[in-house]
Enzyme design. Structure first.
Site: not given
Ligand SMILES: Cc1ncc(COP(=O)(O)O)c(C=O)c1O
Length: 374
Positions: A184
């Site tokens: 990210k």
């Molecule tokens: C659009 C979106 N929402 C939620 C998430 C979930 O994030 P995390 O991996 O921090 O739980 C991601 C992660 O890739 C994402 O791209």
């Protein structure tokens, strides 16, 4: 596989090393002063009253749903062109997802007309996702939500440092959720943040992040409290000091790194203009975070062959996303849904490498490989 150009790469250096070392030397590892500082600086950067760090965005989304009272019998409208965590968070609560189509091939965000179409007496909230860090059509979304008394959750996993109408994404709706996963814009390996201006949401998230307990280990260690009560069913969704320290170091770099992402995005757009591929977000709203660079292959192109050819040239590509409603589990839950724009993009989209440290030369190499692979 040794990639000549990987899909993403971290901008980590001495700042992150020193930040972690500082925490290790302090010998306080669980959520404490560094996390409080990370939350305060993140809240300031996005202009939110409250920010709560958690160990990933999936948890942030789950806490957001719980804080809004979403549960069995409720419906939440959400896009299907997103990572599965967006809607899994809704399902964890026992609520139902109503899948909305995107606007189209030039704008991969949720279509406000679809939101209106899907509203029923059971609808409690709209979950938007700022695809690639590009702002959704939030003016229309907020107007519809206001008219129907719906809460708005922003999945801002792709969007730290993005703005619309001079407000940070993640602060336009009732609650915002950010991801600090390793690919990210702001990375701590695993990590996330909930932002809100609403006191009732803040109170809930604060409690449910840590078992519904009224005090933290940190408070007790520092003599601020001896005991605690458990006043709600909560979870262990806490972050730790090491990752919060990484977050603080990364937050400082975010504006410059987002600007670099923008520069390489503009270069891609310029150099791919005549190549025959579709380039979504030509007229993006506001100030995007340029998290990823999505392009659309011409209809009828075999995407697997294209991606294989890119790999043969040691260039990593990806897909954002296989639509959620096409996954086996979701088909089992919801049957066969039809979302024509989402499915079209889901079949043609390829994500090209984009990261702040890549440099113009690597962008040019990717463009050359795209031309050769088409
Ligand atoms: C659009 C979106 N929402 C939620 C998430 C979930 O994030 P995390 O991996 O921090 O739980 C991601 C992660 O890739 C994402 O791209």
């Amino acid at each position: 596989m040794e990639w000549r150009v990987p899909l993403a790469d971290l901008d980590y250096g001495v700042e992150e090393e020193m930040a972690v070392l500082g925490v290790l030397r302090s010998k306080w590892l669980t959520m404490g002063a560094v996390t409080q500082q990370f939350e305060a600086e993140f809240a300031k950067a996005v202009g939110a009253k409250h920010a709560f760090a958690v160990s990933n965005a999936t948890e942030a989304l789950h806490l957001a749903c719980l804080a809004l009272g979403i549960g069995p019998g409720c419906e939440v409208i959400a896009p299907a062109l997103t990572f599965v965590a967006t809607t899994n968070a809704v399902l964890y609560t026992g609520a139902t997802v109503r899948f909305a189509d995107i606007i189209g091939a030039n704008d991969l965000t949720i279509d406000p007309n679809e939101i209106e179409r899907l509203i029923t007496p059971k609808t409690r909230a709209v979950m938007v996702m700022h695809y690639g860090g590009y702002p959704c059509q939030m003016d229309a979304v907020m107007e519809i939500a206001g008219k129907h008394n719906l809460a708005v959750i922003e999945d801002a996993a792709h969007a730290p440092g993005a703005f619309l109408n001079n407000k940070a994404l993640g602060t336009l709706g009732d609650v915002g959720c950010f991801s600090f996963f390793s690919n990210k814009n702001l990375s701590t390996g695993e990590g996330g943040m909930v932002t809100t201006d609403r006191e009732d949401i803040a109170d809930k998230v604060r409690l449910q992040r840590s078992h519904g307990m009224t005090t933290l280990t940190y408070d007790r260690h520092h003599g601020h409290a001896h005991n605690y009560d458990v006043v709600d069913l909560g979870y262990n969704y806490r972050i730790d000091e090491i990752r919060s320290a990484l977050g603080l170091a990364q937050l400082k770099k975010l504006p410059v790194n987002n600007a670099l992402r923008e520069r390489f995005t503009l270069q891609y757009r310029q150099e791919l203009k005549e190549s025959g591929v579709g380039l979504p977000f030509e007229n993006a709203r506001g100030k995007p975070a340029y998290h990823i660079f999505p392009m659309l292959l011409p209809a009828g192109t075999d995407r697997d062959i294209f991606m294989d050819r890119m790999r043969e040239q040691a260039i990593q590509t990806s897909i954002h996303y296989s639509p959620i409603h096409t996954f086996s589990y979701y088909r089992k839950c919801y049957g066969n849904l039809s979302l024509p724009h989402t499915e079209d993009v889901g079949q043609r989209e390829v994500t090209l490498p984009l990261y702040p440290t890549m440099g113009e030369e690597k962008v040019a190499q990717v463009v050359a490989a795209v031309r050769q692979s088409l």
